[in-house]
Design a protein around this motif. Structure first.
Motif, PDB file in Angstrom:
ATOM      1  N   GLN A  92       8.968  -0.360   8.833  1.00  0.00           N
ATOM      2  CA  GLN A  92       9.809  -0.782   8.383  1.00  0.00           C
ATOM      3  C   GLN A  92       9.642  -0.543   6.758  1.00  0.00           C
ATOM      4  N   GLU A  93       9.113   0.815   6.419  1.00  0.00           N
ATOM      5  CA  GLU A  93       8.678   1.166   5.262  1.00  0.00           C
ATOM      6  C   GLU A  93       7.253   0.725   4.768  1.00  0.00           C
ATOM      7  N   GLN A  94       6.659   0.150   5.709  1.00  0.00           N
ATOM      8  CA  GLN A  94       5.213  -0.176   5.227  1.00  0.00           C
ATOM      9  C   GLN A  94       4.116   0.557   6.291  1.00  0.00           C
ATOM     10  N   TRP A  95       2.890   0.852   5.565  1.00  0.00           N
ATOM     11  CA  TRP A  95       1.986   1.347   6.333  1.00  0.00           C
ATOM     12  C   TRP A  95       1.395   0.140   7.278  1.00  0.00           C
ATOM     13  N   ARG A  96       1.078   0.838   8.201  1.00  0.00           N
ATOM     14  CA  ARG A  96       0.370   0.079   9.450  1.00  0.00           C
ATOM     15  C   ARG A  96      -0.949   0.634  10.329  1.00  0.00           C
ATOM     16  N   TYR A  97      -1.847   0.075  10.395  1.00  0.00           N
ATOM     17  CA  TYR A  97      -2.858   0.676  11.198  1.00  0.00           C
ATOM     18  C   TYR A  97      -2.412   0.675  12.633  1.00  0.00           C
ATOM     19  N   LEU A  98      -2.660   1.627  13.360  1.00  0.00           N
ATOM     20  CA  LEU A  98      -2.361   1.849  14.649  1.00  0.00           C
ATOM     21  C   LEU A  98      -3.542   1.966  15.660  1.00  0.00           C
ATOM     22  N   ASP A  99      -4.491   2.851  15.209  1.00  0.00           N
ATOM     23  CA  ASP A  99      -5.749   2.948  16.073  1.00  0.00           C
ATOM     24  C   ASP A  99      -6.683   3.933  15.512  1.00  0.00           C
ATOM     25  N   GLY A 100      -7.759   4.131  16.252  1.00  0.00           N
ATOM     26  CA  GLY A 100      -8.710   4.985  15.391  1.00  0.00           C
ATOM     27  C   GLY A 100      -9.749   5.632  16.535  1.00  0.00           C
ATOM     28  N   ALA A 160       0.703  -1.110   0.026  1.00  0.00           N
ATOM     29  CA  ALA A 160       0.025   0.029   0.285  1.00  0.00           C
ATOM     30  C   ALA A 160       0.819   1.487   0.180  1.00  0.00           C
ATOM     31  N   ASN A 161       0.646   2.115  -0.791  1.00  0.00           N
ATOM     32  CA  ASN A 161       1.519   3.457  -1.257  1.00  0.00           C
ATOM     33  C   ASN A 161       1.161   4.388  -0.251  1.00  0.00           C
ATOM     34  N   SER A 162       0.034   4.359   0.406  1.00  0.00           N
ATOM     35  CA  SER A 162      -0.411   5.509   1.438  1.00  0.00           C
ATOM     36  C   SER A 162      -1.263   4.830   2.477  1.00  0.00           C
ATOM     37  N   ALA A 163      -1.807   5.646   3.508  1.00  0.00           N
ATOM     38  CA  ALA A 163      -2.460   5.256   4.360  1.00  0.00           C
ATOM     39  C   ALA A 163      -3.958   4.805   3.832  1.00  0.00           C
ATOM     40  N   GLU A 164      -4.368   5.725   3.227  1.00  0.00           N
ATOM     41  CA  GLU A 164      -5.712   5.436   2.376  1.00  0.00           C
ATOM     42  C   GLU A 164      -5.629   4.268   1.611  1.00  0.00           C
ATOM     43  N   ALA A 165      -4.550   3.910   0.698  1.00  0.00           N
ATOM     44  CA  ALA A 165      -4.620   2.488   0.207  1.00  0.00           C
ATOM     45  C   ALA A 165      -4.682   1.267   1.165  1.00  0.00           C
ATOM     46  N   LEU A 166      -3.855   1.526   2.418  1.00  0.00           N
ATOM     47  CA  LEU A 166      -3.894   0.548   3.238  1.00  0.00           C
ATOM     48  C   LEU A 166      -5.171   0.463   3.888  1.00  0.00           C
ATOM     49  N   MET A 167      -5.907   1.715   4.140  1.00  0.00           N
ATOM     50  CA  MET A 167      -7.410   1.682   4.724  1.00  0.00           C
ATOM     51  C   MET A 167      -8.226   0.575   3.673  1.00  0.00           C
ATOM     52  N   ARG A 168      -8.234   1.182   2.379  1.00  0.00           N
ATOM     53  CA  ARG A 168      -9.034   0.328   1.381  1.00  0.00           C
ATOM     54  C   ARG A 168      -8.739  -0.929   1.489  1.00  0.00           C
ATOM     55  N   SER A 169      -7.524  -1.394   1.379  1.00  0.00           N
ATOM     56  CA  SER A 169      -7.049  -2.997   1.330  1.00  0.00           C
ATOM     57  C   SER A 169      -7.445  -3.520   2.627  1.00  0.00           C
ATOM     58  N   ARG A 170      -7.428  -3.055   3.794  1.00  0.00           N
ATOM     59  CA  ARG A 170      -8.107  -3.585   4.829  1.00  0.00           C
ATOM     60  C   ARG A 170      -9.445  -4.015   4.926  1.00  0.00           C
ATOM     61  N   TYR A 171     -10.048  -2.896   4.378  1.00  0.00           N
ATOM     62  CA  TYR A 171     -11.675  -3.126   4.320  1.00  0.00           C
ATOM     63  C   TYR A 171     -12.030  -4.276   3.392  1.00  0.00           C
ATOM     64  N   THR A 172     -11.267  -4.117   2.271  1.00  0.00           N
ATOM     65  CA  THR A 172     -11.388  -5.480   1.338  1.00  0.00           C
ATOM     66  C   THR A 172     -11.135  -6.670   1.983  1.00  0.00           C
ATOM     67  N   ALA A 173     -10.022  -6.773   2.650  1.00  0.00           N
ATOM     68  CA  ALA A 173      -9.795  -7.792   3.331  1.00  0.00           C
ATOM     69  C   ALA A 173     -10.831  -8.395   4.212  1.00  0.00           C
ATOM     70  N   TYR A 174     -11.370  -7.547   4.818  1.00  0.00           N
ATOM     71  CA  TYR A 174     -12.532  -7.911   5.703  1.00  0.00           C
ATOM     72  C   TYR A 174     -13.850  -8.516   4.798  1.00  0.00           C
ATOM     73  N   CYS A 175     -14.006  -7.823   3.723  1.00  0.00           N
ATOM     74  CA  CYS A 175     -14.878  -8.510   2.724  1.00  0.00           C
ATOM     75  C   CYS A 175     -14.668  -9.637   2.228  1.00  0.00           C
ATOM     76  N   THR A 176     -13.439  -9.946   2.110  1.00  0.00           N
ATOM     77  CA  THR A 176     -13.003 -11.372   1.438  1.00  0.00           C
ATOM     78  C   THR A 176     -12.374 -12.334   2.751  1.00  0.00           C
ATOM     79  N   HIS A 177     -12.694 -12.018   3.868  1.00  0.00           N
ATOM     80  CA  HIS A 177     -12.142 -12.706   4.966  1.00  0.00           C
ATOM     81  C   HIS A 177     -10.768 -12.956   5.148  1.00  0.00           C
ATOM     82  N   ASN A 178      -9.934 -12.374   4.652  1.00  0.00           N
ATOM     83  CA  ASN A 178      -8.448 -12.310   4.578  1.00  0.00           C
ATOM     84  C   ASN A 178      -7.948 -11.905   6.030  1.00  0.00           C
ATOM     85  N   TYR A 179      -8.323 -12.743   7.126  1.00  0.00           N
ATOM     86  CA  TYR A 179      -7.754 -12.203   8.498  1.00  0.00           C
ATOM     87  C   TYR A 179      -6.345 -12.273   8.610  1.00  0.00           C
ATOM     88  N   PHE A 180      -5.843 -13.092   7.971  1.00  0.00           N
ATOM     89  CA  PHE A 180      -4.351 -13.138   7.977  1.00  0.00           C
ATOM     90  C   PHE A 180      -3.775 -11.710   7.439  1.00  0.00           C
TER      91      PHE A 180
END
Length: 156
Positions: A116-124, A27-47
């Motif tokens: 380590q150069e990767q976007w990560r979710y901290l909190d909300g 993910a090249n931005s926090a928004e891209a990570l946010m979108r991918s995490r949402y998609t992971a919930y939709c596709t049940h990719n909990y890993f």
């Protein structure tokens, strides 16, 4: 035929979140990570979801806990309200879901960090309008499809 991405970007899944979920790109931005995490919930990719938490949070969670918490949830629509202007580490979003025929809204301003150069979710920070949503069958659907709710997300 390729389908649109779950994250409501308007892009095709294989050109949006799929390469991120598959580890082919980051993910090249926090928004891209946010979108991918949402998609992971939709596709049940909990890993993927677990591995995109900041390390301090990841140590407190397990993949099984994430699965159990989302077991009866069907994700319906994501709206990015605003990537915080001037703050590339925050994203405000609204996500609608359904559990046992009841619609819920998750409205959060999420914070992200780079590890380590990767976007990560901290909190909300949750907004006050989170919770159960009452929507009439004949009202316009919240997903902006232009259809009535009964002809759109109610059917999911």
């Amino acid at each position: 035929m390729a389908s649109n991405c779950y994250c409501s970007s308007g892009k095709k899944f294989q050109n949006c979140c799929q390469p991120i979920l598959n580890g082919e790109q980051s993910a090249n931005s926090a928004e891209a990570l946010m979108r991918s995490r949402y998609t992971a919930y939709c596709t049940h990719n909990y890993f993927y979801i677990l591995n995109t938490y900041a390390s301090v949070k990841r140590q407190q969670l397990s993949q099984k806990e994430l699965e159990d918490a989302a077991q009866d949830t069907i994700w319906l629509h994501l709206e990015i309200v605003s990537p915080a202007i001037g703050q590339d580490d925050q994203v405000e979003f609204k996500a609608w879901s359904k559990e046992r025929n009841t619609v819920f809204l998750l409205h959060e301003t999420s914070r992200f960090i780079k590890e380590q150069e990767q976007w990560r979710y901290l909190d909300g920070q949750l907004h006050q309008d989170c919770g159960k949503v009452t929507i009439g069958r004949n009202e316009p659907c919240f997903c902006s499809s232009g259809k009535k709710y009964k002809q759109c997300c109610l059917r999911r």
